[in-house]
Design an enzyme around this catalytic site. Structure first.
Site, PDB file in Angstrom:
ATOM      1  N   ASP A   6      -2.212  -0.739   4.671  1.00 44.13           N
ATOM      2  CA  ASP A   6      -1.710  -1.498   3.523  1.00 44.13           C
ATOM      3  C   ASP A   6      -2.044  -2.974   3.649  1.00 44.13           C
ATOM      4  O   ASP A   6      -2.250  -3.654   2.650  1.00 44.13           O
ATOM      5  CB  ASP A   6      -0.198  -1.285   3.390  1.00 44.13           C
ATOM      6  CG  ASP A   6       0.118   0.177   3.153  1.00 44.13           C
ATOM      7  OD1 ASP A   6      -0.377   0.731   2.158  1.00 44.13           O
ATOM      8  OD2 ASP A   6       0.801   0.785   3.994  1.00 44.13           O
ATOM      9  N   GLU A  33       1.206   8.694  11.977  1.00 46.02           N
ATOM     10  CA  GLU A  33       0.023   7.827  12.099  1.00 46.02           C
ATOM     11  C   GLU A  33       0.073   7.038  13.399  1.00 46.02           C
ATOM     12  O   GLU A  33      -0.945   6.897  14.099  1.00 46.02           O
ATOM     13  CB  GLU A  33      -0.053   6.874  10.907  1.00 46.02           C
ATOM     14  CG  GLU A  33      -0.367   7.598   9.602  1.00 46.02           C
ATOM     15  CD  GLU A  33      -0.265   6.731   8.365  1.00 46.02           C
ATOM     16  OE1 GLU A  33      -0.820   7.136   7.339  1.00 46.02           O
ATOM     17  OE2 GLU A  33       0.366   5.673   8.407  1.00 46.02           O
ATOM     18  N   ASP A  55      -8.208   5.875   9.713  1.00 44.82           N
ATOM     19  CA  ASP A  55      -7.089   5.810   8.773  1.00 44.82           C
ATOM     20  C   ASP A  55      -7.147   4.510   7.975  1.00 44.82           C
ATOM     21  O   ASP A  55      -7.802   3.546   8.390  1.00 44.82           O
ATOM     22  CB  ASP A  55      -5.759   5.886   9.552  1.00 44.82           C
ATOM     23  CG  ASP A  55      -4.563   6.181   8.657  1.00 44.82           C
ATOM     24  OD1 ASP A  55      -4.738   6.386   7.434  1.00 44.82           O
ATOM     25  OD2 ASP A  55      -3.440   6.214   9.190  1.00 44.82           O
ATOM     26  N   GLY A  56      -6.454   4.491   6.861  1.00 49.51           N
ATOM     27  CA  GLY A  56      -6.363   3.299   6.022  1.00 49.51           C
ATOM     28  C   GLY A  56      -5.237   2.388   6.473  1.00 49.51           C
ATOM     29  O   GLY A  56      -4.632   2.590   7.533  1.00 49.51           O
ATOM     30  N   LYS A 107       1.308  -0.397   7.876  1.00 46.22           N
ATOM     31  CA  LYS A 107       1.003   0.935   7.380  1.00 46.22           C
ATOM     32  C   LYS A 107       2.302   1.618   6.944  1.00 46.22           C
ATOM     33  O   LYS A 107       3.382   1.162   7.264  1.00 46.22           O
ATOM     34  CB  LYS A 107       0.319   1.773   8.479  1.00 46.22           C
ATOM     35  CG  LYS A 107      -1.085   1.257   8.773  1.00 46.22           C
ATOM     36  CD  LYS A 107      -1.844   2.141   9.764  1.00 46.22           C
ATOM     37  CE  LYS A 107      -1.806   3.607   9.463  1.00 46.22           C
ATOM     38  NZ  LYS A 107      -2.250   3.954   8.087  1.00 46.22           N
ATOM     39  N   GLY A 144       2.632   2.855   3.552  1.00 42.09           N
ATOM     40  CA  GLY A 144       2.784   2.900   2.100  1.00 42.09           C
ATOM     41  C   GLY A 144       2.892   4.333   1.598  1.00 42.09           C
ATOM     42  O   GLY A 144       3.584   4.622   0.623  1.00 42.09           O
ATOM     43  N   GLY A 154      -3.587   8.920   2.918  1.00 46.30           N
ATOM     44  CA  GLY A 154      -3.704   7.962   1.813  1.00 46.30           C
ATOM     45  C   GLY A 154      -4.997   8.162   1.052  1.00 46.30           C
ATOM     46  O   GLY A 154      -5.815   9.023   1.386  1.00 46.30           O
ATOM     47  N   THR A 189      -7.664   6.206   0.801  1.00 44.58           N
ATOM     48  CA  THR A 189      -8.892   5.877   1.544  1.00 44.58           C
ATOM     49  C   THR A 189      -9.191   6.982   2.561  1.00 44.58           C
ATOM     50  O   THR A 189     -10.342   7.423   2.693  1.00 44.58           O
ATOM     51  CB  THR A 189      -8.747   4.513   2.247  1.00 44.58           C
ATOM     52  OG1 THR A 189      -8.079   3.599   1.369  1.00 44.58           O
ATOM     53  CG2 THR A 189     -10.101   3.940   2.622  1.00 44.58           C
TER      54      THR A 189
HETATM   55  C1  5RP Z   1       0.011   5.946   4.655  1.00 51.98           C
HETATM   56  C2  5RP Z   1      -0.713   4.714   5.034  1.00 51.98           C
HETATM   57  C3  5RP Z   1      -1.985   4.415   4.310  1.00 51.98           C
HETATM   58  O1  5RP Z   1      -2.997   4.246   5.240  1.00 51.98           O
HETATM   59  C4  5RP Z   1      -1.816   3.172   3.506  1.00 51.98           C
HETATM   60  O2  5RP Z   1      -0.695   3.318   2.649  1.00 51.98           O
HETATM   61  C5  5RP Z   1      -3.077   2.855   2.689  1.00 51.98           C
HETATM   62  O3  5RP Z   1      -3.187   3.734   1.636  1.00 51.98           O
HETATM   63  P1  5RP Z   1      -4.423   3.751   0.662  1.00 51.98           P
HETATM   64  O4  5RP Z   1      -5.614   4.172   1.474  1.00 51.98           O
HETATM   65  O5  5RP Z   1      -4.052   4.755  -0.382  1.00 51.98           O
HETATM   66  O6  5RP Z   1      -4.597   2.364   0.101  1.00 51.98           O
HETATM   67  O7  5RP Z   1      -0.325   3.970   5.887  1.00 51.98           O
HETATM   68  O8  5RP Z   1       1.241   6.049   5.312  1.00 51.98           O
END
Ligand code: 5RP
Length: 220
Positions: free
Chosen positions: A84, A103, A81-82, A94, A96, A29, A31
């Site tokens: 949602d 993940e 990791d990031g 998660k 998105g 993602g 982030t």
């Molecule tokens: C990907 C994810 C991401 O961590 C989540 O969508 C956050 O994305 P971003 O950092 O672009 O806001 O779960 O599958």
């Protein structure tokens, strides 16, 4: 500070968790991309990475960072990791970006999960963000019916196939008051590969970038 600068600030704070000689689990993602770009500056100090998606693997390799197979790497000390959404127990939504299955695997195989996000991701109750569910294609219609029985409104993510060759249903209008129970119930449906609730294995630390800088939350 705009939202992207907040994401970057959270990623910068996560670099402090990286220790010399580590193999680092890396998420997916925008982030996580900031984290990857910052990791490039200290690539000579780490032993390698395990990526949660083909996209992140490509970005890591583009920086000359070694990407390892999780089976070869073994248990990881750190996963960054990031998300949602996160509640204050650090239960997450998660997926998105559609990488939820890998993940969840990398998070499960890591001693410490540091989640990085901008402050808009912190919520009281999970579910305003449509919940991603990765489904084996032949089970799609069956799983849609079951998710409706659970009170959701699943929508097929059009034109999207996961790294594992499956489809994603984004489930709207679920109020997830008991994330652990909902994770278990959706995971039990035949044909579901992974639900994007991370409650059985929540984050250990949430680093939030905000207008006033970064703050760290641990589960209450
Ligand atoms: C990907 C994810 C991401 O961590 C989540 O969508 C956050 O994305 P971003 O950092 O672009 O806001 O779960 O599958």
């Amino acid at each position: 500070m705009n939202q992207d600068q907040m994401k970057k600030a959270a990623a910068e704070a996560a670099i402090a968790y990286v220790e010399p000689g580590m193999v680092v689990g890396v998420g997916t993602g925008s982030t996580a991309n900031h984290f990857i770009d910052l990791l490039a500056e200290i690539r000579d100090r780490i032993d390698g990475t395990v990526a949660s998606s083909e996209a992140s693997a490509q970005r890591l390799r583009g920086h000359g960072i070694q990407v390892m197979d999780l089976n070869a790497a073994g248990q990881l000390p750190l996963y960054v990791d990031g998300a949602d959404e996160s509640n204050r127990e650090l239960h997450l939504i998660k997926g998105g970006g559609g990488a939820l299955t890998r993940e969840k695997i990398v998070a499960a195989a890591s001693d410490r999960f540091v989640c990085i996000a901008d402050e808009s991701k912190l919520v009281d109750v999970l579910g305003a963000f449509p919940l991603p569910v990765e489904v084996i294609p032949m089970a799609r219609a069956y799983v849609v019916r079951e998710l409706v029985r659970l009170g959701g409104q699943p929508v097929l993510r059009e034109g999207f196939i996961t790294d594992n060759g499956n489809v994603i249903l984004d489930v709207h209008n679920l109020q997830i008051s008991d994330p652990t129970d909902m994770e278990r119930r959706i995971n039990q449906l035949a044909g579901v590969v992974t639900v994007g609730i991370f409650a059985q294995r929540p984050a250990d630390v949430l680093i939030l970038g905000g207008a006033d800088g970064v703050r760290k939350l641990e589960p209450r």
